[in-house]
Design a protein around this motif. Structure first.
Motif, PDB file in Angstrom:
ATOM      1  N   ARG A 103       0.794  -1.231   0.000  1.00  0.00           N
ATOM      2  CA  ARG A 103       0.000   0.000   0.000  1.00  0.00           C
ATOM      3  C   ARG A 103       0.826   1.280   0.000  1.00  0.00           C
ATOM      4  NH1 ARG A 103      -3.623  -0.732   5.202  1.00  0.00           N
ATOM      5  NH2 ARG A 103      -1.610  -1.451   6.000  1.00  0.00           N
TER       6      ARG A 103
ATOM      7  N   VAL B 107       0.315  13.924  18.009  1.00  0.00           N
ATOM      8  CA  VAL B 107       1.441  13.216  17.390  1.00  0.00           C
ATOM      9  C   VAL B 107       2.696  13.356  18.259  1.00  0.00           C
ATOM     10  CG1 VAL B 107       3.029  13.219  15.414  1.00  0.00           C
ATOM     11  CG2 VAL B 107       0.567  13.413  15.018  1.00  0.00           C
TER      12      VAL B 107
ATOM     13  N   ILE C 226       6.982  12.411  22.248  1.00  0.00           N
ATOM     14  CA  ILE C 226       8.295  12.682  21.631  1.00  0.00           C
ATOM     15  C   ILE C 226       9.005  13.745  22.458  1.00  0.00           C
ATOM     16  CG2 ILE C 226       9.495  13.314  19.486  1.00  0.00           C
ATOM     17  CD1 ILE C 226       7.519  11.097  18.926  1.00  0.00           C
TER      18      ILE C 226
ATOM     19  N   PHE D 137      -3.639   9.043   9.507  1.00  0.00           N
ATOM     20  CA  PHE D 137      -3.182   7.782   8.922  1.00  0.00           C
ATOM     21  C   PHE D 137      -2.923   6.708   9.976  1.00  0.00           C
ATOM     22  CE2 PHE D 137      -2.499  11.056   5.836  1.00  0.00           C
ATOM     23  CZ  PHE D 137      -2.873  10.460   4.642  1.00  0.00           C
ATOM     24  N   TRP D 138      -3.225   6.991  11.231  1.00  0.00           N
ATOM     25  CA  TRP D 138      -3.058   5.983  12.282  1.00  0.00           C
ATOM     26  C   TRP D 138      -4.147   4.908  12.138  1.00  0.00           C
ATOM     27  CZ3 TRP D 138      -2.183   8.808  17.649  1.00  0.00           C
ATOM     28  CH2 TRP D 138      -1.064   9.641  17.562  1.00  0.00           C
TER      29      TRP D 138
ATOM     30  N   ARG E 140      -4.179   2.076  10.558  1.00  0.00           N
ATOM     31  CA  ARG E 140      -4.324   1.363   9.281  1.00  0.00           C
ATOM     32  C   ARG E 140      -3.213   0.334   9.069  1.00  0.00           C
ATOM     33  NH1 ARG E 140      -5.536   6.145   4.856  1.00  0.00           N
ATOM     34  NH2 ARG E 140      -6.746   7.523   6.219  1.00  0.00           N
ATOM     35  N   GLY E 141      -2.306   0.253  10.038  1.00  0.00           N
ATOM     36  CA  GLY E 141      -1.189  -0.670   9.895  1.00  0.00           C
ATOM     37  C   GLY E 141      -0.053  -0.119   9.044  1.00  0.00           C
TER      38      GLY E 141
ATOM     39  N   ALA F 250       2.349   2.117   9.809  1.00  0.00           N
ATOM     40  CA  ALA F 250       3.662   2.237  10.466  1.00  0.00           C
ATOM     41  C   ALA F 250       4.392   0.902  10.400  1.00  0.00           C
ATOM     42  CB  ALA F 250       3.483   2.701  11.910  1.00  0.00           C
ATOM     43  N   THR F 251       3.689  -0.153  10.728  1.00  0.00           N
ATOM     44  CA  THR F 251       4.307  -1.477  10.710  1.00  0.00           C
ATOM     45  C   THR F 251       4.671  -1.876   9.281  1.00  0.00           C
ATOM     46  OG1 THR F 251       2.881  -2.010  12.589  1.00  0.00           O
ATOM     47  CG2 THR F 251       3.993  -3.853  11.521  1.00  0.00           C
TER      48      THR F 251
ATOM     49  N   ILE G 220      13.248   3.203  20.640  1.00  0.00           N
ATOM     50  CA  ILE G 220      13.175   3.846  21.955  1.00  0.00           C
ATOM     51  C   ILE G 220      11.846   4.562  22.092  1.00  0.00           C
ATOM     52  CG2 ILE G 220      14.284   5.583  23.437  1.00  0.00           C
ATOM     53  CD1 ILE G 220      16.836   4.974  21.513  1.00  0.00           C
ATOM     54  N   ARG G 221      11.196   4.381  23.250  1.00  0.00           N
ATOM     55  CA  ARG G 221       9.867   4.988  23.396  1.00  0.00           C
ATOM     56  C   ARG G 221       9.623   5.475  24.808  1.00  0.00           C
ATOM     57  NH1 ARG G 221       6.821   0.635  25.813  1.00  0.00           N
ATOM     58  NH2 ARG G 221       8.063  -1.232  25.541  1.00  0.00           N
TER      59      ARG G 221
ATOM     60  N   SER H 110       3.312   2.795  19.775  1.00  0.00           N
ATOM     61  CA  SER H 110       4.659   2.531  19.278  1.00  0.00           C
ATOM     62  C   SER H 110       5.155   1.167  19.784  1.00  0.00           C
ATOM     63  CB  SER H 110       5.598   3.650  19.723  1.00  0.00           C
ATOM     64  OG  SER H 110       6.725   3.668  18.913  1.00  0.00           O
TER      65      SER H 110
ATOM     66  N   ARG I 218       3.373  -1.423  20.243  1.00  0.00           N
ATOM     67  CA  ARG I 218       2.726  -2.437  19.397  1.00  0.00           C
ATOM     68  C   ARG I 218       3.478  -2.593  18.072  1.00  0.00           C
ATOM     69  NH1 ARG I 218       0.409  -6.186  19.465  1.00  0.00           N
ATOM     70  NH2 ARG I 218      -1.156  -5.858  17.840  1.00  0.00           N
TER      71      ARG I 218
ATOM     72  N   MET J 184       6.666  -1.972  17.539  1.00  0.00           N
ATOM     73  CA  MET J 184       7.926  -2.674  17.847  1.00  0.00           C
ATOM     74  C   MET J 184       7.701  -4.174  17.982  1.00  0.00           C
ATOM     75  SD  MET J 184       9.534  -0.013  20.629  1.00  0.00           S
ATOM     76  CE  MET J 184       9.590   1.747  20.237  1.00  0.00           C
TER      77      MET J 184
ATOM     78  N   LYS K 254       5.267  -5.997  16.762  1.00  0.00           N
ATOM     79  CA  LYS K 254       4.898  -6.642  15.496  1.00  0.00           C
ATOM     80  C   LYS K 254       6.112  -6.825  14.583  1.00  0.00           C
ATOM     81  CE  LYS K 254       1.197  -3.882  15.121  1.00  0.00           C
ATOM     82  NZ  LYS K 254       0.000  -3.214  14.566  1.00  0.00           N
TER      83      LYS K 254
HETATM   84  C1  LIG Z   1       3.369   5.177  16.695  1.00  0.00           C
HETATM   85  C2  LIG Z   1       2.493   5.277  15.453  1.00  0.00           C
HETATM   86  C3  LIG Z   1       3.365   5.414  14.217  1.00  0.00           C
HETATM   87  C4  LIG Z   1       1.683   3.979  15.384  1.00  0.00           C
HETATM   88  O1  LIG Z   1       0.699   4.100  14.376  1.00  0.00           O
HETATM   89  P1  LIG Z   1      -0.465   3.024  14.295  1.00  0.00           P
HETATM   90  O2  LIG Z   1      -1.311   3.394  13.171  1.00  0.00           O
HETATM   91  O3  LIG Z   1      -1.070   2.872  15.645  1.00  0.00           O
HETATM   92  O4  LIG Z   1       0.365   1.692  14.058  1.00  0.00           O
HETATM   93  P2  LIG Z   1       0.204   0.661  12.868  1.00  0.00           P
HETATM   94  O5  LIG Z   1       0.474   1.368  11.615  1.00  0.00           O
HETATM   95  O6  LIG Z   1       1.040  -0.542  13.131  1.00  0.00           O
HETATM   96  O7  LIG Z   1      -1.321   0.267  12.952  1.00  0.00           O
HETATM   97  C5  LIG Z   1      -1.801  -0.359  14.102  1.00  0.00           C
HETATM   98  C6  LIG Z   1      -3.264  -0.626  14.042  1.00  0.00           C
HETATM   99  O8  LIG Z   1      -3.853  -0.439  12.765  1.00  0.00           O
HETATM  100  C7  LIG Z   1      -4.950  -1.363  12.648  1.00  0.00           C
HETATM  101  N1  LIG Z   1      -5.067  -1.781  11.249  1.00  0.00           N
HETATM  102  C8  LIG Z   1      -6.065  -1.415  10.428  1.00  0.00           C
HETATM  103  N2  LIG Z   1      -5.868  -1.940   9.214  1.00  0.00           N
HETATM  104  C9  LIG Z   1      -4.728  -2.638   9.258  1.00  0.00           C
HETATM  105  C10 LIG Z   1      -3.998  -3.395   8.309  1.00  0.00           C
HETATM  106  N3  LIG Z   1      -4.415  -3.519   7.033  1.00  0.00           N
HETATM  107  N4  LIG Z   1      -2.828  -3.967   8.687  1.00  0.00           N
HETATM  108  C11 LIG Z   1      -2.400  -3.877   9.967  1.00  0.00           C
HETATM  109  N5  LIG Z   1      -3.036  -3.159  10.927  1.00  0.00           N
HETATM  110  C12 LIG Z   1      -4.195  -2.538  10.563  1.00  0.00           C
HETATM  111  C13 LIG Z   1      -4.690  -2.505  13.574  1.00  0.00           C
HETATM  112  O9  LIG Z   1      -5.794  -2.653  14.406  1.00  0.00           O
HETATM  113  C14 LIG Z   1      -3.479  -2.080  14.365  1.00  0.00           C
HETATM  114  O10 LIG Z   1      -3.745  -2.143  15.727  1.00  0.00           O
HETATM  115  P3  LIG Z   1      -2.951  -3.150  16.668  1.00  0.00           P
HETATM  116  O11 LIG Z   1      -1.655  -2.474  16.966  1.00  0.00           O
HETATM  117  O12 LIG Z   1      -3.840  -3.244  17.816  1.00  0.00           O
HETATM  118  O13 LIG Z   1      -2.714  -4.442  15.935  1.00  0.00           O
HETATM  119  C15 LIG Z   1       1.541   6.493  15.529  1.00  0.00           C
HETATM  120  O14 LIG Z   1       0.720   6.357  16.659  1.00  0.00           O
HETATM  121  C16 LIG Z   1       2.287   7.818  15.616  1.00  0.00           C
HETATM  122  O15 LIG Z   1       2.715   8.379  14.626  1.00  0.00           O
HETATM  123  N6  LIG Z   1       2.441   8.335  16.854  1.00  0.00           N
HETATM  124  C17 LIG Z   1       3.068   9.603  17.067  1.00  0.00           C
HETATM  125  C18 LIG Z   1       4.561   9.564  16.878  1.00  0.00           C
HETATM  126  C19 LIG Z   1       5.228   8.563  17.783  1.00  0.00           C
HETATM  127  O16 LIG Z   1       4.854   8.407  18.933  1.00  0.00           O
HETATM  128  N7  LIG Z   1       6.217   7.886  17.225  1.00  0.00           N
HETATM  129  C20 LIG Z   1       6.935   6.862  17.943  1.00  0.00           C
HETATM  130  C21 LIG Z   1       7.889   7.395  18.912  1.00  0.00           C
HETATM  131  S1  LIG Z   1       8.674   6.074  19.820  1.00  0.00           S
END
Ligand SMILES: CC(C)(COP(=O)(O)OP(=O)(O)OC[C@H]1O[C@@H](n2cnc3c(N)ncnc32)[C@H](O)[C@@H]1OP(=O)(O)O)[C@@H](O)C(=O)NCCC(=O)NCCS
Length: 183
Positions: free
Chosen positions: A8, A31, A35, A106-107, A109-110, A112-113, A135-136, A143, A145, A147, A149
């Motif tokens: 994607r 966001v 941080i 964009f949170w 949706r998976g 970040a992983t 580091i978090r 975050s 989660r 890590m 995954k």
């Molecule tokens: C940390 C951050 C990047 C995580 O983003 P996120 O969207 O929660 O993480 P992911 O992209 O892995 O998505 C997770 C969720 O999307 C959902 N999801 C929806 N569709 C999905 C798909 N097709 N594939 C995977 N997950 C999906 C899942 O439910 C998943 O939840 P889970 O963790 O319970 O399994 C975001 O919260 C962020 O930018 N935070 C601010 C900055 C920050 O803190 N950065 C890290 C500093 S250490």
């Protein structure tokens, strides 16, 4: 500098067209909550342009660095993933950290992983790194989660010297990554 693609997402080095969405992301209090000291990043385009310029220079200097993450469907700037030296934790050096930051829209949706996975593969396969940390803030569960995954596991607690704040360090070694991939 490199380009990576996933189902994607498109990952490419930061460029000037990222400045506006990057600025929006870095000034969103939600966001930036976990941080540094939790305060928003720079709110002027010049400082944000500096982030882009330094990111591009980082690739030239180190052979790894930050990649902007865009949706393949629509080309929207979703955020970034990065490989960087965590200079704010000198007691850990030398080491390279993997990190991520996404626009709030964009949170969940998976993304970040999905974006961090090929960068982690790049770290071991192309950049030749042997251990990657992340580091978090102790309360940053989203975050944590990501890590988890990616296969990182808790390694140690640390205190950021300039702020005196506690952070958690997760890590994965080349061997652990290979075993995980093999499995
Ligand atoms: C940390 C951050 C990047 C995580 O983003 P996120 O969207 O929660 O993480 P992911 O992209 O892995 O998505 C997770 C969720 O999307 C959902 N999801 C929806 N569709 C999905 C798909 N097709 N594939 C995977 N997950 C999906 C899942 O439910 C998943 O939840 P889970 O963790 O319970 O399994 C975001 O919260 C962020 O930018 N935070 C601010 C900055 C920050 O803190 N950065 C890290 C500093 S250490």
């Amino acid at each position: 500098m490199i380009t990576l693609t996933t189902d994607r997402l498109l990952l490419r080095p930061p460029s000037e067209e990222d400045i506006a969405p990057l600025l929006e992301m870095n000034t969103d209090p939600e966001v930036m909550r976990y941080i540094g000291d939790g305060s928003p990043g720079p709110s002027d385009p010049e400082s944000t342009a500096g982030i882009v310029a330094r990111a591009r220079q980082g690739w030239a200097d180190n052979g790894f660095g930050m990649l902007s993450v865009l949706t393949r469907d629509g080309g929207e700037y979703a955020g970034w993933v990065t490989l960087a030296e965590p200079r704010f934790l000198p007691q850990l050096l030398p080491v390279v950290e993997i990190g991520w930051r996404f626009r709030r829209a964009f949170w969940g949706r998976g993304y970040a992983t999905e974006a961090a996975a090929p960068l982690l593969a790049f770290a071991f396969d192309e950049a030749g790194l042997d251990r990657i940390v992340s580091i978090r803030h102790p309360d940053n569960d989203r975050s944590r989660r990501v890590m988890e995954k990616l296969g990182l596991r808790f390694a140690e607690e640390a205190v950021v010297p300039v702020r005196g704040t506690r952070v958690l360090v997760d890590a994965i070694t080349r061997e652990e990554y290979a075993a995980r991939r093999g499995g």
